[in-house]
Design an enzyme around this catalytic site. Structure first.
Site, PDB file in Angstrom:
ATOM      1  N   CYS A 194       0.842  -1.273   0.010  1.00 33.64           N
ATOM      2  CA  CYS A 194      -0.080   0.105   0.025  1.00 33.64           C
ATOM      3  C   CYS A 194       0.689   1.297   0.043  1.00 33.64           C
ATOM      4  O   CYS A 194       0.621   2.229  -0.860  1.00 33.64           O
ATOM      5  CB  CYS A 194      -0.906   0.027   1.336  1.00 33.64           C
ATOM      6  SG  CYS A 194      -2.157  -1.120   1.039  1.00 33.64           S
TER       7      CYS A 194
ATOM      8  N   SER B 179      13.590  -0.156   4.252  1.00 39.87           N
ATOM      9  CA  SER B 179      12.865  -1.069   5.133  1.00 39.87           C
ATOM     10  C   SER B 179      12.231  -2.075   4.046  1.00 39.87           C
ATOM     11  O   SER B 179      11.847  -1.751   2.900  1.00 39.87           O
ATOM     12  CB  SER B 179      11.825  -0.425   5.853  1.00 39.87           C
ATOM     13  OG  SER B 179      10.655   0.065   5.017  1.00 39.87           O
TER      14      SER B 179
END
Length: 339
Positions: free
Chosen positions: A149, A185
């Protein structure tokens, strides 16, 4: 009269306005389904940003014709709670608010969410497709793969800002763009660098320890991106080259060095903290201070896509069964006629 030229104004673009443009697409998709899909959110940490995201998700769902249920569980019980939701036919989609353990255990939890309910696009099949630049789930290219997302929200923002060149073929529309992504990340930074490179950009992925360059090779030779290390490189090397700077460092003290920014750069902040100082407006042509509202609309798009994929699969299975039944009927009739 002063002979000094005025500096161009920086356009500050808020996420809410971009989200509204995507909501039209969501509402059209919802009409086709004809019911309220249920999204279940799992909150198992005290992280304040996770709680804010959960509250925003609930509000956006309920305002736009979706059902939402927040389940607050102890982190040691979360695994069983996810497995229960996987098998619950009333649950259409699952979102887990990370970080929980802040370790590889979080990655394990991402993998146990059923792929047919994974609205975040974090399960192995979706991540594999994303890194391999496989955009569809079926050979006929009718079912799009689900993308994570937050990275997808950044893509949608760049499309809205017309950083994507629509004159170029789909998949090459960032060709000629240089982007720095500050964060690597596994949930946001690295997937985002891969997506941007798969669309043709030269991407510098900056982590606390090093810099990597993501590209599809010279002249877009490759189908999917490749990664090379940039030994000795820092932000001092990347930022002056970059048309677009995207930062998501989860630290209150971290700020992007303003003096290194290229004049007229597009700057996007996806951290819950402000990674850019107010002075960014003196250098940037466009500044997007937060992306949360776009991320939630992208989440709803993913949920709709998952539900629509299930409807299409059920229709295909019914059609195949009907064809098979017709063949059996025809064979039975042929044998009867011969007799």
């Amino acid at each position: 009269m002063d002979d000094v030229a005025e500096k161009p104004n920086c356009k500050v673009v808020l996420a809410g306005g971009i989200a509204k443009t995507l909501l039209g697409e969501v509402h059209e998709g919802l009409k086709k389904i004809g019911r309220k899909p249920l999204l279940v959110g799992f909150l198992a940490s005290e992280d304040p940003a996770a709680r804010v995201y959960a509250d925003w998700t609930k509000k956006t769902c309920e305002e736009n014709g979706f059902s939402y249920e927040l389940r607050i569980v102890d982190r040691e019980l979360l695994e069983d709670a996810i497995l229960d939701a996987n098998t619950d036919p009333t649950v259409d989609g699952i979102i887990v608010y990370y970080p929980i353990f802040g370790s590889r255990q979080d990655q394990y939890l991402q993998q146990i969410v059923d792929v047919s309910k994974d609205v975040e696009g974090l399960s192995h099949r979706y991540i594999f497709n994303m890194y391999q630049n496989i955009r569809f789930l079926d050979p006929h290219h009718t079912k799009k793969s689900i993308l994570p997302c937050t990275p997808l929200a950044v893509i949608k923002i760049l499309e809205y800002l017309r950083i994507y060149n629509t004159f170029l073929p789909y998949g090459n529309r960032l060709h000629g763009r240089t982007v720095t992504v500050i964060n690597r990340s596994e949930v946001v930074g690295r997937p985002l660098a891969a997506l941007l490179a798969n669309d043709g950009a030269c991407v510098y992925s900056v982590d606390i320890n090093d810099v990597q360059q993501f590209t599809r090779g010279e002249g877009l030779r490759k189908r999917r991106h490749e990664v090379v290390e940039k030994p000795g490189w820092t932000l001092e090397n990347c930022l002056p080259l970059s048309d677009v700077v995207i930062s998501g460092v989860p630290g209150e003290k971290y700020k992007v060095p303003n003096h290194l920014l290229r004049e007229g750069a597009v700057c996007i902040n996806f951290s819950s903290e402000r990674n850019f100082t107010p002075e960014v407006k003196e250098k940037a042509s466009i500044y997007v201070p937060a992306i949360g509202k776009v991320t939630i609309v992208v989440l709803l798009r993913n949920l709709l896509r998952i539900v629509q994929n299930k409807i299409d699969e059920a229709a295909e299975a019914a059609s195949s069964a009907a064809k098979e039944a017709a063949k059996v009927e025809e064979a039975t009739q042929t044998n009867s006629d011969k007799a």
